[in-house]
Design a protein around this motif. Structure first.
Motif, mmCIF file in Angstrom:
data_model
loop_
_atom_site.group_PDB
_atom_site.id
_atom_site.type_symbol
_atom_site.label_atom_id
_atom_site.label_comp_id
_atom_site.label_asym_id
_atom_site.label_seq_id
_atom_site.Cartn_x
_atom_site.Cartn_y
_atom_site.Cartn_z
ATOM 1 N N THR A 252 -28.389 25.265 -70.424
ATOM 2 C CA THR A 252 -27.164 23.632 -70.146
ATOM 3 C C THR A 252 -27.595 23.201 -71.665
ATOM 4 O O THR A 252 -26.556 22.775 -72.281
ATOM 5 N N PHE A 253 -29.344 23.475 -72.348
ATOM 6 C CA PHE A 253 -29.380 22.423 -73.528
ATOM 7 C C PHE A 253 -29.080 23.674 -74.339
ATOM 8 O O PHE A 253 -30.267 22.994 -75.312
ATOM 9 N N TYR A 283 -27.135 16.468 -62.485
ATOM 10 C CA TYR A 283 -26.752 16.551 -64.277
ATOM 11 C C TYR A 283 -25.237 17.153 -64.172
ATOM 12 O O TYR A 283 -24.827 15.783 -65.664
ATOM 13 N N LYS A 287 -23.648 13.950 -66.578
ATOM 14 C CA LYS A 287 -22.860 14.064 -68.236
ATOM 15 C C LYS A 287 -21.385 13.334 -67.441
ATOM 16 O O LYS A 287 -20.992 12.821 -68.717
ATOM 17 N N GLU A 297 -21.687 14.729 -75.726
ATOM 18 C CA GLU A 297 -22.122 16.134 -75.694
ATOM 19 C C GLU A 297 -23.816 15.640 -75.890
ATOM 20 O O GLU A 297 -24.283 16.074 -75.249
ATOM 21 N N GLN A 298 -23.296 15.645 -77.356
ATOM 22 C CA GLN A 298 -25.135 15.254 -78.161
ATOM 23 C C GLN A 298 -25.668 14.735 -77.308
ATOM 24 O O GLN A 298 -26.846 14.429 -77.413
ATOM 25 N N GLN A 301 -27.353 14.477 -73.436
ATOM 26 C CA GLN A 301 -28.580 15.514 -73.579
ATOM 27 C C GLN A 301 -29.568 15.147 -74.899
ATOM 28 O O GLN A 301 -30.570 15.289 -74.101
#
Length: 388
Positions: A252-253, A283, A287, A297-298, A301
């Motif tokens: 995922t990361f 999660y 999100k 997205e960054q 995370q």
């Protein structure tokens, strides 16, 4: 004596001759004489169940136990709701348990509370309790420390009576260099670790060592110690669950081996406890909620990696907290920079926000970390705002 009363005695005293007596009673006119002959001249096998059949004396032992527990101050209704099967067992040792705990310094009130919340303690023998106490004392610094744990969580001490297994697990875990503090934490928070079979604990330890080596770390013993210290519940999870969550975090990361190692032996260690479906679902919600507020997205995370505990928050709880904050003009960028404010409950957030706004504090431009401060520290700050 009435016929029903006689029939009760016949049923109790001579069950093997019941059919013969019933036949004489129903069809023969000289049944009493013939029955007397049976009793006098023919051997009769019988089992004495009780003196009579009246229901009020059918459970004398249980009544005596309940009376004793009530005298001791035990909440019998609570105890019966929690573990009703205990009261149908033989070998209950309420007086032995009381005397043992008194000898260790427990008060009558604490003893009553322990039995009320965990009545299975009544089934433990003095010998078993003494041995278990000695094993706990190899970890705890004093009897008082054990009593404090029993008062908070009696299950941790009384859940199992397998002292051999407890001793083997203590020796095994100590061999990994776990400190007394860490072992104490395991006993207090994850007592099932010591109820596990030794083989089951070995299986998890070996699995964690394999993970460590596969990620390029060359000190598997240190790796295991750090994970257990961060997450005392790890040994009561299945290897399948832990493996699935490690895979989820890495994929995922997009973490390299070094980053993954740092996460799972540090702030992300507790995520390994979650069911994999729950971790993925929570999660995904985080999100989607942050995307709806303009996050990239960054940024998402970065937020989750800085605050992995967010994955424990269900959809409603997370969304409600975010809405509570943004409705008060707190920006999402402020939340991402100060994720610990989500540790506070909704009610705490709302009351503090109101108090700060009333005191003239501008949350949209000022530091918001005080929303997660301790009560004492927060109150001091609020008093200063109101008097300044």
């Amino acid at each position: 004596m009435s016929i029903p009363r006689v029939w009760g005695y016949l049923t109790i005293l001579a069950p093997r001759n019941l059919l013969y007596v019933r036949s004489n009673f129903l069809f023969g006119s000289r049944w009493m004489i013939r029955f007397s002959t049976e009793i006098l001249f023919k051997p009769v096998s019988f089992r004495l169940f009780g003196v009579k059949c009246d229901h009020e004396d059918s459970k004398p032992l249980e009544n005596e136990l309940l009376n004793n527990l009530l005298t001791m101050g035990v909440d019998v209704d609570m105890a019966k709701k929690r573990q009703p099967g205990v009261f149908n067992r033989t070998g209950i040792n309420e007086q032995d348990l009381k005397m043992f705990l008194l000898s260790k310094g427990a008060s009558n009130e604490v003893i009553a509370s322990i039995i009320s919340r965990y009545p299975r303690a009544l089934t433990r023998t003095t010998e078993n309790l003494s041995k278990r106490w000695d094993l706990w004392r190899t970890i705890m610094t004093s009897d008082l420390e054990i009593l404090n744990i029993l008062e908070r969580s009696p299950e941790s001490f009384f859940r199992s009576n397998n002292n051999v297994n407890l001793e083997n697990n203590i020796k095994f875990l100590s061999s990994f260099g776990l400190t007394r503090k860490c072992l104490c934490r395991l006993l207090t928070n994850a007592s099932r670790t010591f109820s596990n079979s030794l083989d089951l604990n070995k299986q998890m330890i070996e699995f964690l060592q394999e993970v460590c080596l596969s990620l390029g770390h060359r000190d598997p013993v240190d790796f295991v110690r750090k994970i257990i210290f961060k997450n005392p519940f790890i040994l009561i999870q299945s290897t399948k669950r832990v493996k699935a969550n490690i895979k989820f975090l890495q994929s995922t990361f997009n973490l390299n081996n070094e980053e993954l190692l740092a996460l799972i032996r540090g702030p992300g260690a507790e995520i390994l406890d979650l069911s994999n479906d729950c971790a993925k679902r929570n999660y995904t919600n985080v999100k989607e909620k942050l995307f709806s507020l303009g996050c990239t997205e960054q940024e998402v995370q970065k937020f989750v990696l800085s605050y992995p505990e967010v994955i424990f928050l269900g959809e409603k709880k997370f969304n409600d907290k975010i809405d509570c904050l943004t409705e008060e003009k707190i920006s999402i960028s402020q939340i991402i920079e100060n994720p610990r404010i989500l540790d506070s409950s909704i009610s705490t957030l709302k009351s503090r926000i109101k108090e700060l706004v009333d005191a003239g504090y501008d949350l949209s431009t000022s530091n918001i970390t005080l929303l997660s401060w301790s009560q004492k520290r927060y109150k001091a700050k609020l008093k200063k705002l109101n008097t300044g």
